[in-house]
Structures are given as C-alpha cells and as structure tokens.
Motif scaffolding. Structure first.
Motif, PDB file in Angstrom:
ATOM      1  N   UNK A   1       0.833  -1.194   0.000  1.00 17.47           N
ATOM      2  CA  UNK A   1       0.000   0.000   0.000  1.00 17.47           C
ATOM      3  C   UNK A   1       0.874   1.253   0.000  1.00 17.47           C
ATOM      4  N   UNK A   2       0.439   2.239  -0.768  1.00 14.52           N
ATOM      5  CA  UNK A   2       1.159   3.539  -0.838  1.00 14.52           C
ATOM      6  C   UNK A   2       2.639   3.358  -1.192  1.00 14.52           C
ATOM      7  N   UNK A   3       2.911   2.528  -2.210  1.00 13.60           N
ATOM      8  CA  UNK A   3       4.269   2.276  -2.715  1.00 13.60           C
ATOM      9  C   UNK A   3       5.198   1.714  -1.629  1.00 13.60           C
ATOM     10  N   UNK A   4       4.615   0.872  -0.761  1.00 13.85           N
ATOM     11  CA  UNK A   4       5.422   0.259   0.298  1.00 13.85           C
ATOM     12  C   UNK A   4       5.823  -1.169  -0.058  1.00 13.85           C
ATOM     13  N   UNK A   5       5.873  -1.461  -1.340  1.00 12.92           N
ATOM     14  CA  UNK A   5       6.313  -2.775  -1.770  1.00 12.92           C
ATOM     15  C   UNK A   5       7.774  -2.997  -1.362  1.00 12.92           C
ATOM     16  N   UNK A   6       8.025  -4.109  -0.655  1.00 17.53           N
ATOM     17  CA  UNK A   6       9.350  -4.377  -0.116  1.00 17.53           C
ATOM     18  C   UNK A   6      10.422  -4.478  -1.186  1.00 17.53           C
ATOM     19  N   UNK A   7      10.141  -5.210  -2.248  1.00 16.86           N
ATOM     20  CA  UNK A   7      11.128  -5.372  -3.319  1.00 16.86           C
ATOM     21  C   UNK A   7      11.436  -4.034  -3.987  1.00 16.86           C
ATOM     22  N   UNK A   8      10.394  -3.216  -4.181  1.00 16.70           N
ATOM     23  CA  UNK A   8      10.599  -1.914  -4.804  1.00 16.70           C
ATOM     24  C   UNK A   8      11.462  -1.012  -3.923  1.00 16.70           C
ATOM     25  N   UNK A   9      11.144  -0.967  -2.625  1.00 17.36           N
ATOM     26  CA  UNK A   9      11.906  -0.127  -1.710  1.00 17.36           C
ATOM     27  C   UNK A   9      13.356  -0.588  -1.608  1.00 17.36           C
ATOM     28  N   UNK A  10      13.574  -1.924  -1.599  1.00 19.80           N
ATOM     29  CA  UNK A  10      14.930  -2.449  -1.522  1.00 19.80           C
ATOM     30  C   UNK A  10      15.727  -2.097  -2.778  1.00 19.80           C
ATOM     31  N   UNK A  11      15.083  -2.248  -3.938  1.00 23.08           N
ATOM     32  CA  UNK A  11      15.758  -1.939  -5.197  1.00 23.08           C
ATOM     33  C   UNK A  11      16.078  -0.445  -5.292  1.00 23.08           C
ATOM     34  N   UNK A  12      15.151   0.377  -4.827  1.00 20.74           N
ATOM     35  CA  UNK A  12      15.373   1.821  -4.857  1.00 20.74           C
ATOM     36  C   UNK A  12      16.527   2.201  -3.922  1.00 20.74           C
ATOM     37  N   UNK A  13      16.556   1.592  -2.714  1.00 21.03           N
ATOM     38  CA  UNK A  13      17.628   1.870  -1.761  1.00 21.03           C
ATOM     39  C   UNK A  13      18.981   1.425  -2.317  1.00 21.03           C
ATOM     40  N   UNK A  14      19.015   0.264  -2.964  1.00 22.95           N
ATOM     41  CA  UNK A  14      20.266  -0.233  -3.551  1.00 22.95           C
ATOM     42  C   UNK A  14      20.756   0.689  -4.660  1.00 22.95           C
ATOM     43  N   UNK A  15      19.818   1.214  -5.457  1.00 27.46           N
ATOM     44  CA  UNK A  15      20.188   2.128  -6.537  1.00 27.46           C
ATOM     45  C   UNK A  15      20.752   3.430  -5.970  1.00 27.46           C
ATOM     46  N   UNK A  16      20.079   3.978  -4.959  1.00 27.54           N
ATOM     47  CA  UNK A  16      20.568   5.226  -4.348  1.00 27.54           C
ATOM     48  C   UNK A  16      21.930   5.026  -3.693  1.00 27.54           C
ATOM     49  N   UNK A  17      22.117   3.870  -3.054  1.00 33.75           N
ATOM     50  CA  UNK A  17      23.409   3.585  -2.424  1.00 33.75           C
ATOM     51  C   UNK A  17      24.506   3.457  -3.476  1.00 33.75           C
ATOM     52  N   UNK A  18      24.188   2.798  -4.596  1.00 34.56           N
ATOM     53  CA  UNK A  18      25.182   2.636  -5.663  1.00 34.56           C
ATOM     54  C   UNK A  18      25.546   3.989  -6.276  1.00 34.56           C
ATOM     55  N   UNK A  19      24.551   4.864  -6.454  1.00 33.33           N
ATOM     56  CA  UNK A  19      24.829   6.204  -6.975  1.00 33.33           C
ATOM     57  C   UNK A  19      25.700   7.003  -5.995  1.00 33.33           C
ATOM     58  N   UNK A  20      25.375   6.883  -4.699  1.00 30.51           N
ATOM     59  CA  UNK A  20      26.133   7.602  -3.684  1.00 30.51           C
ATOM     60  C   UNK A  20      27.570   7.090  -3.607  1.00 30.51           C
ATOM     61  N   UNK A  21      27.755   5.780  -3.662  1.00 26.10           N
ATOM     62  CA  UNK A  21      29.107   5.212  -3.595  1.00 26.10           C
ATOM     63  C   UNK A  21      29.940   5.619  -4.809  1.00 26.10           C
ATOM     64  N   UNK A  22      29.292   5.734  -5.972  1.00 23.58           N
ATOM     65  CA  UNK A  22      30.022   6.186  -7.154  1.00 23.58           C
ATOM     66  C   UNK A  22      30.477   7.636  -6.977  1.00 23.58           C
ATOM     67  N   UNK A  23      29.600   8.471  -6.409  1.00 20.36           N
ATOM     68  CA  UNK A  23      29.983   9.865  -6.136  1.00 20.36           C
ATOM     69  C   UNK A  23      31.115   9.926  -5.113  1.00 20.36           C
ATOM     70  N   UNK A  24      31.106   8.995  -4.169  1.00 21.15           N
ATOM     71  CA  UNK A  24      32.112   8.990  -3.114  1.00 21.15           C
ATOM     72  C   UNK A  24      33.493   8.556  -3.600  1.00 21.15           C
ATOM     73  N   UNK A  25      33.602   8.069  -4.827  1.00 22.89           N
ATOM     74  CA  UNK A  25      34.930   7.736  -5.351  1.00 22.89           C
ATOM     75  C   UNK A  25      35.755   8.996  -5.582  1.00 22.89           C
ATOM     76  N   UNK A  26      35.080  10.151  -5.599  1.00 25.51           N
ATOM     77  CA  UNK A  26      35.790  11.436  -5.642  1.00 25.51           C
ATOM     78  C   UNK A  26      35.699  12.033  -4.238  1.00 25.51           C
TER      79      UNK A  26
END
Length: 351
Positions: free
Chosen positions: A173-198
């Motif tokens: 309910x209200x975009x609280x799908x577990x798989x979606x939230x996990x995938x979104x968190x993993x994507x944001x973490x991967x983007x952040x880690x790439x930025x952190x290489x600088x």
C-alpha cells in the motif's frame, strides 16, 4: 681591595634583584598568573574515504590551501559503475514487476465483479427452483443441482477475493512494496558510492600530513591526509590552580609567541575549563584516590582558552607561547606583567 668590594657589592645587588624577581614571580601566581605551558590549537579534519579502493589520482599537494568541495583525490570507479548499472537493472525489473502486479490487481477486481454477477444469477436461479421444488413442480435432483451451483458460485467469490488480497499484499500500500523499496535503496546507495569515489574537502583548510599516492589502497577506516582550518585558532594556556581567582571571562592577558620573538600581544580569555580528568566523577565507577605520598606535591593545572584573533593565520597548530595575566585594577602588577613579558619577548631571540 676596592675592586673586590665593588665585585662583592655588585654580586649582592644582582643576587638581591634576582631573588626579588623570583619572589615576585612566585607571588604573581596569585595576582598575575604566569605560564609557559600554552599551545596553539586549530580545527583539524581527518579526511577519510567512505568507499574502499585503489587511488586513481591525487589532486592536491602537502601544504596546499583548498576550499570546501574541492576534489582531493579519486578512487578507481569501474567496479562502482558496474554496481550502479546492476542496481539500475534490478530497479527497472522491480518497476516492471510492480506494473505487472497493478495489471493483475485490476484483473482480480474485474474477476471478482464477474463472480459476484455469476453468483447473483445462480442464486436467483436457486431461489426460483426452491419455490418450484416446494410446489412439487421439479425433481429433487434438479433442486440439489441448483443448490450445488450456488455454493460453487459462492466459493468462486471467496477464491476471487483471496486472489485479490494476495495481489494487494504483493503490491503493498502507498508504494510500500518491499522489493521496490529495496531496489530503490540499492540504486541510491550505488549512486552515492560512485559519487564517493571522488573524495572532497568538507571544509576549507591547508592539506597536512599527506600520505597518499596513485596506486595506494584506501579504506573507510584510514585517514591519508588532514585539513587544518588556518582561519580559526585559539590558545590553550594551562595555569596553576593558585591563580584561578585572578582569571575570568574577557580577562586581559599578555602573550609572547615563540614564533614571534620581540613582540608582545594583548588578548582576552574566552573561557575557562572548570574540570580536569582527575576531578570528573563517572556514574557506575568507584571513587579513585591519588596514591602519591610526597609531602610537597605539584599544584594542579587547569586550562583557559584564549581568543587570539587574526594571529592564528601565521601560527601552526602546536606552536608554543608564554602567557601572563594582566591585573588591570592594580598598577604594580600591571607594570610587573608588562616588564616580565617584554623581557621574555627579547629572550625569545636567544632560545
């Protein structure tokens, strides 16, 4: 004979002056506290990498002034680019699964409506057959068959409702799908880690203790360089506890820096620390005592923080200084402080 008398007299004069100065310095701990234990302190930031990897480039050199946000060094980012691509793919797949579940949800809702309509039709048929059976106009087999049909239709409604609830639970309910939230968190973490290489400077400062070169491996628990904020500094002076009554906020002090011989600076006390480590009680720990058995013990020292203004620009963290409090209400001690500190400033040319 005359020379010997003059020599003895001169010696007595010098000895008396030195003795007087010594006595005044001892007494001054109460009226005009004096200390040579004073050190410049500055804000120092440990620069650490938040990701692990091999250093690709170093963009600064030791002693260089950098601004907040400047790139200091970079880490090889191929692995992090691959991880970001994989996370994007997982995120897209999860979005597609969500779209599929939305479509399934609409299908389940439509099927439930159809089953309700079918049940109403069968129920109406059963009620009509029941009246006919009571009037002995149809056989018992026909009546039982209509009853069975209505029960099956009701079971189909329950099955359709169960399928609908299952789809709703999978979708969340209200975009609280577990798989979606996990995938979104993993994507944001991967983007952040790439930025952190600088690795960027989190504050303006001077690069210090640079121990980094291309090809070195760094991790998030290592600090390959420091940033010293050269714009803000203060002086910590440790005074004898006998002089605590002579110290107060905004009290005037005279300071002689080892780095600036021949110069005497006027500053003000910013704050005083009213506790040292041996005087702090800790909850949950037993009391401790000083085991020293010396009859004459050294007095305790306590730190005072002195605002030194713009002088910090030309001083390194750790620079030493001599500090003496000025008793502004007493002309004798004020003059004595001036004499002592100007004498020390000249002696700094020698040592």
């Amino acid at each position: 004979m005359l020379i010997k008398r003059l020599t003895n007299f001169s010696f007595k004069i010098v000895f008396s002056c030195l003795f007087l100065v010594a006595v005044l310095l001892i007494v001054s701990d109460i009226w005009a506290p004096f200390t040579t234990d004073a050190t410049i302190q500055k804000r120092i930031s440990n620069v650490t990498s938040q990701v692990n990897g091999i250093v690709q480039n170093v963009y600064v050199s030791n002693g260089e002034q950098v601004n907040k946000g400047d790139v200091l060094f970079s880490i090889e980012d191929q692995d992090y680019i691959s991880l970001l691509a994989s996370s994007k793919a997982d995120y897209i797949i999860t979005q597609q699964n969500i779209e599929s579940l939305n479509a399934q949800l609409q299908s389940d809702k439509a099927n439930l409506k159809i089953q309700h309509a079918e049940y109403n039709k069968v129920l109406h048929h059963f009620k009509r057959f029941k009246k006919l059976f009571n009037a002995h106009q149809i056989s018992e087999d026909d009546f039982e068959q209509s009853k069975t049909d209505s029960e099956l239709a009701l079971a189909q409604i329950e099955l359709a409702e169960a399928n609908l609830q299952k789809t709703q639970a999978s979708l969340g309910e209200n975009k609280s799908n577990g798989q979606y939230l996990q995938a979104k968190a993993n994507l944001e973490r991967a983007q952040l880690n790439l930025e952190r290489t600088k690795v960027k400077a989190k504050q303006a400062g001077i690069v210090t203790n640079l121990q980094l070169s291309t090809g070195d491996y760094v991790s998030n628990n290592t600090s390959p360089l420091l940033l010293v904020d050269n714009q803000h500094g203060w002086l910590i002076a440790n005074f004898n506890e006998k002089g605590i009554k002579a110290l107060s906020h905004s009290q005037k002090v005279l300071v002689v820096y080892d780095a600036f011989p021949g110069q005497v600076f006027e500053h003000r006390i910013d704050s005083i620390d009213y506790a040292v480590d041996t005087g702090v009680g800790i909850i949950g720990k037993a009391s401790t005592t000083n085991t020293s058995e010396r009859w004459i013990r050294k007095s305790q020292s306590f730190p005072a923080r002195i605002n030194i203004g713009n002088e910090s620009h030309d001083l390194i963290a750790g620079s030493k200084a001599t500090v003496m409090v000025v008793s502004e209400d007493n002309i004798f001690w004020r003059s004595f402080s001036q004499l002592v500190m100007h004498t020390i400033s000249l002696l700094r040319y020698i040592y």
